[in-house]
Design an enzyme around this catalytic site. Structure first.
Site, PDB file in Angstrom:
ATOM      1  N   HIS A 123       0.845  -1.124  -0.004  1.00 56.08           N
ATOM      2  CA  HIS A 123       0.107  -0.101   0.036  1.00 56.08           C
ATOM      3  C   HIS A 123       0.942   1.128  -0.070  1.00 56.08           C
ATOM      4  O   HIS A 123       0.951   2.001   0.888  1.00 56.08           O
ATOM      5  CB  HIS A 123      -0.791  -0.004   1.233  1.00 56.08           C
ATOM      6  CG  HIS A 123      -2.321   0.724   0.992  1.00 56.08           C
ATOM      7  ND1 HIS A 123      -3.649   0.291   1.417  1.00 56.08           N
ATOM      8  CD2 HIS A 123      -2.397   2.112   0.792  1.00 56.08           C
ATOM      9  CE1 HIS A 123      -4.286   1.394   1.124  1.00 56.08           C
ATOM     10  NE2 HIS A 123      -3.657   2.364   0.674  1.00 56.08           N
ATOM     11  N   ASN A 169      -2.299  -2.324  -3.622  1.00 57.18           N
ATOM     12  CA  ASN A 169      -3.316  -1.244  -3.724  1.00 57.18           C
ATOM     13  C   ASN A 169      -3.508  -0.282  -4.858  1.00 57.18           C
ATOM     14  O   ASN A 169      -2.390   0.369  -4.808  1.00 57.18           O
ATOM     15  CB  ASN A 169      -3.317  -0.647  -2.052  1.00 57.18           C
ATOM     16  CG  ASN A 169      -4.507   0.198  -2.021  1.00 57.18           C
ATOM     17  OD1 ASN A 169      -5.496  -0.352  -1.788  1.00 57.18           O
ATOM     18  ND2 ASN A 169      -4.570   1.692  -1.977  1.00 57.18           N
ATOM     19  N   GLU A 170      -4.162  -0.316  -5.684  1.00 57.33           N
ATOM     20  CA  GLU A 170      -4.550   0.762  -6.307  1.00 57.33           C
ATOM     21  C   GLU A 170      -3.516   1.022  -7.532  1.00 57.33           C
ATOM     22  O   GLU A 170      -2.510   2.298  -7.325  1.00 57.33           O
ATOM     23  CB  GLU A 170      -5.129   2.038  -5.852  1.00 57.33           C
ATOM     24  CG  GLU A 170      -5.990   1.916  -4.896  1.00 57.33           C
ATOM     25  CD  GLU A 170      -6.694   3.161  -4.225  1.00 57.33           C
ATOM     26  OE1 GLU A 170      -5.951   4.068  -4.493  1.00 57.33           O
ATOM     27  OE2 GLU A 170      -8.037   3.121  -3.874  1.00 57.33           O
ATOM     28  N   GLU A 377     -12.363  -1.112  -0.136  1.00 57.22           N
ATOM     29  CA  GLU A 377     -12.576   0.223   0.515  1.00 57.22           C
ATOM     30  C   GLU A 377     -13.654   0.938  -0.091  1.00 57.22           C
ATOM     31  O   GLU A 377     -13.929   0.987  -1.215  1.00 57.22           O
ATOM     32  CB  GLU A 377     -11.121   1.039  -0.229  1.00 57.22           C
ATOM     33  CG  GLU A 377     -10.104   0.835   0.911  1.00 57.22           C
ATOM     34  CD  GLU A 377      -8.745   1.777   0.451  1.00 57.22           C
ATOM     35  OE1 GLU A 377      -8.935   2.997  -0.101  1.00 57.22           O
ATOM     36  OE2 GLU A 377      -7.500   1.291   0.455  1.00 57.22           O
TER      37      GLU A 377
HETATM   38  C1  GBH Z   1      -7.999   5.392  -1.312  1.00 58.16           C
HETATM   39  O1  GBH Z   1      -7.703   5.805  -2.663  1.00 58.16           O
HETATM   40  C2  GBH Z   1      -6.618   4.822  -0.695  1.00 58.16           C
HETATM   41  O2  GBH Z   1      -6.076   3.431  -0.922  1.00 58.16           O
HETATM   42  C3  GBH Z   1      -6.349   5.240   0.847  1.00 58.16           C
HETATM   43  O3  GBH Z   1      -5.233   4.855   1.229  1.00 58.16           O
HETATM   44  C4  GBH Z   1      -6.955   6.481   1.028  1.00 58.16           C
HETATM   45  O4  GBH Z   1      -6.752   6.698   2.474  1.00 58.16           O
HETATM   46  C5  GBH Z   1      -8.257   6.645   0.644  1.00 58.16           C
HETATM   47  O5  GBH Z   1      -8.429   6.438  -0.688  1.00 58.16           O
HETATM   48  C6  GBH Z   1      -8.975   7.952   0.851  1.00 58.16           C
HETATM   49  O6  GBH Z   1      -8.405   8.981  -0.024  1.00 58.16           O
HETATM   50  O7  GBH Z   1      -7.467  14.486  -8.010  1.00 58.16           O
HETATM   51  O8  GBH Z   1      -5.929  13.179  -9.455  1.00 58.16           O
HETATM   52  O9  GBH Z   1      -5.317  13.480  -7.289  1.00 58.16           O
HETATM   53  C7  GBH Z   1      -8.785   6.174  -3.206  1.00 58.16           C
HETATM   54  C8  GBH Z   1      -8.626   6.411  -4.658  1.00 58.16           C
HETATM   55  C9  GBH Z   1      -7.975   8.098  -6.328  1.00 58.16           C
HETATM   56  C10 GBH Z   1      -9.232   8.879  -4.716  1.00 58.16           C
HETATM   57  C11 GBH Z   1      -7.467   9.333  -6.585  1.00 58.16           C
HETATM   58  C12 GBH Z   1      -8.823  10.251  -5.095  1.00 58.16           C
HETATM   59  C13 GBH Z   1      -7.787  11.724  -6.643  1.00 58.16           C
HETATM   60  C14 GBH Z   1      -7.318  11.889  -8.079  1.00 58.16           C
HETATM   61  N1  GBH Z   1      -8.207   7.731  -4.763  1.00 58.16           N
HETATM   62  N2  GBH Z   1      -8.188  10.285  -6.240  1.00 58.16           N
HETATM   63  S1  GBH Z   1      -6.371  13.444  -8.266  1.00 58.16           S
END
Ligand code: GBH
Length: 484
Positions: A123, A169-170, A377
């Protein structure tokens, strides 16, 4: 919620990640990760916060388990910090027995309370030494082998008790936020105000490719050497939000599908893993910038994930156009053509409540990839919660509304639409280090007072505990969980 049923083995719990909660960054031989230094650079986190203490969960894990217990969960999703297991990260570097022992104790303590560990291997906290040594995720030959070795050590050490593994993760966030936008560690980007080096037009695609390969190699190691004896399952978790056309303009309808195909299906790396190839749009958009899979690699990648790990938070309205490749050349908004908002606004600009989108996305993914889904999540950050008194923050009405809507949406997807959802993990057990937002954005169902490190259940935590209790009672009486 009426007449809805969940299978009796449904996994219900909360999720966290190592760097966001553990603190104790130099305890027991842990090596630094790329987030250690990055979060200390002025301007990289909103409030200047770093991970040195976080929620102090390295020391307070027993308290966290008691909290999980009080919420009645049956599973807990957490991640292992690679640099606690191998402080320098590499396949020829020493293994840290103390780090292994800490996670081993955590796993035993969870199992002693009847809580099933659901473990993420990565992660985002890459060992800093690997970044310094050879460029970390940019270096295919090295990182794939080092990651597979790290995964093997974890399977060996914990696989007798851990039966649910998530490799990554992601990948989208690792690649695009870390090497494209430069918001996340290691913060590389073409934007020279942000980073002295990096190339946002090529590096994210190289990194994404290598992350997928590393994932696939770890799955191979598990299947070849552990799965038969340990009997667990392994998969990956991908982020992705639902997309809807802004209006009925055909260009926007097409763009919404593009955003799904590109931002969700393609850039999010689902298609290679589940279907065995990068999608057409992505090839067209990136041309020779997209790394090729060899035949051997694609054989390894295709079908590597045994289930679909789904991190999802919101829905975007999509407008055609713009030059943002990371959104598939579309623009996102929450404001409808009539000026109204899609849902309730969260503290972070990218998040609004929209349960219908959650249901639609589960349907879309299940039809497209045909894999059982674990929602790994899902959560909400109440606007301005950090600026409220504790009492005010505990009455987190917007988060309760978010979870209530999404519970109903999920039960409808399962019962009415027939989507095979196997589990649900709320993000997050606790307020914690929210990456580039520092501590200012709070996602917890438990309030953390960072002065004292005391934990206080919010209304949302109590709400979800009640939902869980009702599910369990109905399950015990009918052998399926039912909510009436
Ligand atoms: C999760 O990602 C994470 O896995 C976790 O660690 C985190 O705490 C949680 O979300 C809450 O944020 O505007 O281009 O920056 C969530 C997926 C993808 C959400 C990117 C926010 C912002 C894109 N994230 N997105 S940008």
């Amino acid at each position: 919620m009426s007449n809805t049923k969940l299978p009796g083995d449904f996994m219900w719990g909360f999720a966290t990640a190592s760097f966001q909660i553990e603190g104790s960054t130099s305890a027991d031989g842990r090596g630094p990760s790329i987030w250690d230094d990055f979060s200390r650079i002025p301007g990289k986190t909103l409030d200047g916060g770093n991970g040195d203490v976080a929620t102090d969960s390295y020391r307070r894990y027993k308290e966290d388990i008691a909290l999980l217990k009080s919420y009645g969960v049956q599973s807990y999703r957490f991640s292992i910090a690679w640099s606690r297991i191998i402080p320098l990260g590499g396949r020829n570097d020493p293994v840290n027995e103390k780090g292994i022992k800490w996670y081993s104790d955590l796993i035993d303590a969870l199992l002693a309370e009847g809580i099933v560990p659901f473990v993420t291997l990565y992660h985002w906290d890459l060992p800093q030494a690997l970044h310094d040594r050879y460029g970390g995720w940019l270096n295919k030959e090295e990182i794939v082998q080092d990651y597979a070795n790290y995964a093997r050590i974890c399977f060996q050490a914990f696989g007798d008790r851990v039966k649910h593994w998530l490799t990554m993760n992601e990948p989208w966030c690792i690649a695009i936020l870390g090497y494209g936008r430069g918001y996340f560690a290691p913060g590389r980007s073409s934007d020279r105000k942000r980073s002295p080096e990096g190339d946002s037009t090529t590096e994210p695609w190289i990194v994404g490719h290598n992350v997928i390969l590393a994932h696939a190699h770890a799955c191979k190691v598990y299947r070849e050497s552990f799965k038969v004896t340990q009997g667990g399952q392994i998969g990956i978790t991908l982020n992705g939000d639902w997309s809807m056309p802004y209006d009925d303009d055909p260009a926007n309808i097409e763009a919404a599908q593009h955003a799904l195909d590109v931002a969700i299906g393609e850039l999010d790396f689902r298609d290679p893993i589940y279907l065995g190839h990068y999608p057409e749009h992505m090839r067209r958009m990136l041309g020779s910038r997209l790394p090729e899979f060899t035949a051997e690699e694609i054989a390894l990648v295709k079908g590597s994930s045994e289930f679909y790990g789904m991190n999802t938070y919101t829905t975007n309205l999509i407008i055609a156009g713009g030059d943002d490749e990371f959104q598939g050349l579309t623009r996102y908004t929450f404001t409808r053509p009539d000026g109204s908002q899609l849902g309730t606004q969260a503290h972070c600009s990218w998040l609004q409540t929209y349960p219908e989108g959650f249901r639609a996305l589960m349907n879309y993914l299940y039809k497209k990839y045909k894999k059982p889904i674990y929602v790994t999540e899902n959560g909400f950050a109440v606007k301005d919660e950090s600026y409220m008194s504790r009492e005010q923050a505990l009455a987190d009405h917007d988060r309760v509304e978010y979870f209530q809507g999404n519970m109903e949406a999920m039960l409808a997807a399962i019962v009415k639409d027939g989507v095979d959802v196997k589990g649900y993990f709320g993000w997050s057990l606790l307020d914690n280090f929210e990456w580039a937002d520092g501590y200012e954005t709070r996602f917890g169902v438990t309030y953390v007072d960072y002065e004292t490190q005391k934990r206080y259940p919010k209304d949302s935590g109590k709400f979800l505990a009640k939902v869980r209790l009702i599910l369990t009672l109905c399950w015990q009486s009918s052998n399926t969980m039912a909510v009436v």
